[in-house]
Design a protein around this motif. Structure first.
Motif, PDB file in Angstrom:
ATOM      1  N   ARG A   1      51.280  36.159  41.602  1.00  0.00           N
ATOM      2  CA  ARG A   1      51.039  35.002  42.471  1.00  0.00           C
ATOM      3  C   ARG A   1      50.006  35.335  43.550  1.00  0.00           C
ATOM      4  NH1 ARG A   1      55.746  33.300  46.388  1.00  0.00           N
ATOM      5  NH2 ARG A   1      54.914  35.146  47.403  1.00  0.00           N
ATOM      6  N   GLU A   2      50.119  36.503  44.151  1.00  0.00           N
ATOM      7  CA  GLU A   2      49.189  36.895  45.213  1.00  0.00           C
ATOM      8  C   GLU A   2      47.795  37.163  44.670  1.00  0.00           C
ATOM      9  OE1 GLU A   2      49.834  36.734  48.556  1.00  0.00           O
ATOM     10  OE2 GLU A   2      51.611  35.757  47.723  1.00  0.00           O
ATOM     11  N   VAL A   3      47.709  37.711  43.479  1.00  0.00           N
ATOM     12  CA  VAL A   3      46.397  37.953  42.865  1.00  0.00           C
ATOM     13  C   VAL A   3      45.712  36.620  42.569  1.00  0.00           C
ATOM     14  CG1 VAL A   3      45.248  38.814  40.779  1.00  0.00           C
ATOM     15  CG2 VAL A   3      46.947  40.231  41.951  1.00  0.00           C
ATOM     16  N   ILE A   4      46.481  35.657  42.063  1.00  0.00           N
ATOM     17  CA  ILE A   4      45.915  34.333  41.765  1.00  0.00           C
ATOM     18  C   ILE A   4      45.452  33.647  43.049  1.00  0.00           C
ATOM     19  CG2 ILE A   4      46.506  32.000  40.962  1.00  0.00           C
ATOM     20  CD1 ILE A   4      48.308  33.413  38.852  1.00  0.00           C
ATOM     21  N   ARG A   5      46.222  33.790  44.123  1.00  0.00           N
ATOM     22  CA  ARG A   5      45.869  33.169  45.402  1.00  0.00           C
ATOM     23  C   ARG A   5      44.754  33.907  46.145  1.00  0.00           C
ATOM     24  NH1 ARG A   5      51.666  32.129  48.366  1.00  0.00           N
ATOM     25  NH2 ARG A   5      52.370  30.417  47.061  1.00  0.00           N
ATOM     26  N   GLY A   6      44.471  35.129  45.746  1.00  0.00           N
ATOM     27  CA  GLY A   6      43.518  35.974  46.465  1.00  0.00           C
ATOM     28  C   GLY A   6      42.089  35.450  46.443  1.00  0.00           C
ATOM     29  N   ASP A   7      41.245  36.165  47.145  1.00  0.00           N
ATOM     30  CA  ASP A   7      39.821  35.826  47.266  1.00  0.00           C
ATOM     31  C   ASP A   7      39.184  35.832  45.877  1.00  0.00           C
ATOM     32  OD1 ASP A   7      37.163  35.560  47.875  1.00  0.00           O
ATOM     33  OD2 ASP A   7      37.074  37.272  49.252  1.00  0.00           O
ATOM     34  N   LYS A   8      38.748  34.671  45.445  1.00  0.00           N
ATOM     35  CA  LYS A   8      38.190  34.508  44.089  1.00  0.00           C
ATOM     36  C   LYS A   8      36.868  35.257  43.904  1.00  0.00           C
ATOM     37  CE  LYS A   8      41.398  31.534  42.927  1.00  0.00           C
ATOM     38  NZ  LYS A   8      42.686  32.105  42.897  1.00  0.00           N
ATOM     39  N   GLU A   9      36.243  35.634  44.996  1.00  0.00           N
ATOM     40  CA  GLU A   9      34.976  36.367  44.888  1.00  0.00           C
ATOM     41  C   GLU A   9      35.209  37.841  44.546  1.00  0.00           C
ATOM     42  OE1 GLU A   9      32.417  35.663  48.221  1.00  0.00           O
ATOM     43  OE2 GLU A   9      32.745  33.506  48.131  1.00  0.00           O
ATOM     44  N   LEU A  10      36.422  38.309  44.721  1.00  0.00           N
ATOM     45  CA  LEU A  10      36.754  39.690  44.385  1.00  0.00           C
ATOM     46  C   LEU A  10      37.171  39.779  42.920  1.00  0.00           C
ATOM     47  CD1 LEU A  10      38.945  40.668  47.484  1.00  0.00           C
ATOM     48  CD2 LEU A  10      36.560  41.302  47.065  1.00  0.00           C
ATOM     49  N   SER A  11      37.025  40.962  42.357  1.00  0.00           N
ATOM     50  CA  SER A  11      37.491  41.164  40.987  1.00  0.00           C
ATOM     51  C   SER A  11      39.019  41.150  40.980  1.00  0.00           C
ATOM     52  CB  SER A  11      36.980  42.503  40.447  1.00  0.00           C
ATOM     53  OG  SER A  11      37.628  43.569  41.122  1.00  0.00           O
ATOM     54  N   VAL A  12      39.590  40.976  39.793  1.00  0.00           N
ATOM     55  CA  VAL A  12      41.047  40.979  39.668  1.00  0.00           C
ATOM     56  C   VAL A  12      41.596  42.319  40.153  1.00  0.00           C
ATOM     57  CG1 VAL A  12      42.967  40.914  38.028  1.00  0.00           C
ATOM     58  CG2 VAL A  12      41.075  39.293  37.802  1.00  0.00           C
ATOM     59  N   ARG A  13      40.952  43.392  39.803  1.00  0.00           N
ATOM     60  CA  ARG A  13      41.392  44.723  40.232  1.00  0.00           C
ATOM     61  C   ARG A  13      41.392  44.829  41.760  1.00  0.00           C
ATOM     62  NH1 ARG A  13      39.013  50.525  38.181  1.00  0.00           N
ATOM     63  NH2 ARG A  13      40.441  51.756  39.419  1.00  0.00           N
ATOM     64  N   ALA A  14      40.349  44.335  42.389  1.00  0.00           N
ATOM     65  CA  ALA A  14      40.269  44.371  43.855  1.00  0.00           C
ATOM     66  C   ALA A  14      41.356  43.503  44.480  1.00  0.00           C
ATOM     67  CB  ALA A  14      38.889  43.927  44.317  1.00  0.00           C
ATOM     68  N   ARG A  15      41.663  42.353  43.848  1.00  0.00           N
ATOM     69  CA  ARG A  15      42.725  41.494  44.373  1.00  0.00           C
ATOM     70  C   ARG A  15      44.099  42.148  44.226  1.00  0.00           C
ATOM     71  NH1 ARG A  15      41.694  35.838  41.643  1.00  0.00           N
ATOM     72  NH2 ARG A  15      40.153  36.918  40.420  1.00  0.00           N
TER      73      ARG A  15
END
Length: 171
Positions: A121-135
């Motif tokens: 959930r937090e990865v999906i809500r995270g900054d979309k400009e970052l990679s999934v790994r960074a999120r």
């Protein structure tokens, strides 16, 4: 008597619904109201007296006492919230020595799954400009709180299922 069976099942259902309410409350607000744990404790003597299967009152008190001590230590070191500890202690009274291990195992497994759900959930809500790994890394660093009341409630299904099964022993 038939009314005893229905009263017994109503008490077990009420305890189950209170536990689901605790899960919902924790998911929404990261808080488990005290009245839920108190109501679970208050309902236990009723189910104890009505149960068609012998329940050891002493075992239940000992298990709840040990769970309280361990929970207090975990609360003191920041491992659990106070509402989580109170809910676990109330449910450990219901579990007694007969169901404490399956309850704890189910709760821990549900907790692991819950951590994964919260992380996703937090990865999906995270900054979309970052990679999934960074999120993922950002979510782990943020130490996002986990509404563990949900895992506790899922673990309690083991307890309430067994109590519901006991109702078949009414004559």
């Amino acid at each position: 008597m038939i009314w005893e069976k229905y009263l017994y099942l109503a008490v077990v259902l009420a305890a189950f619904l209170l536990t689901m309410l605790a899960a919902y409350s924790d998911w929404k607000s990261y808080k488990i109201p005290n009245y839920i744990s108190l109501a679970l404790i208050a309902l236990f003597p009723v189910v104890f007296w009505l149960s068609p299967v012998e329940i050891s009152w002493i075992d239940s008190l000992i298990v709840a006492g040990v769970t309280f001590v361990v929970g207090f230590i975990l609360f003191a070191i920041g491992g659990f919230g106070g509402g989580d500890v109170k809910l676990i202690v109330a449910l450990s009274l219901w579990a007694g020595s007969q169901f404490i291990v399956p309850f704890m195992v189910a709760m821990v497994l549900a907790g692991g799954g819950l951590v994964i759900v919260v992380l996703i959930r937090e990865v999906i809500r995270g900054d979309k400009e970052l990679s999934v790994r960074a999120r993922v890394k950002a979510s782990l660093r943020a130490k996002t709180p986990v509404p563990y009341g949900v895992a506790i409630a899922l673990g309690s299904l083991v307890i309430f299922y067994r109590y519901a099964e006991f109702s078949e022993s009414f004559s």
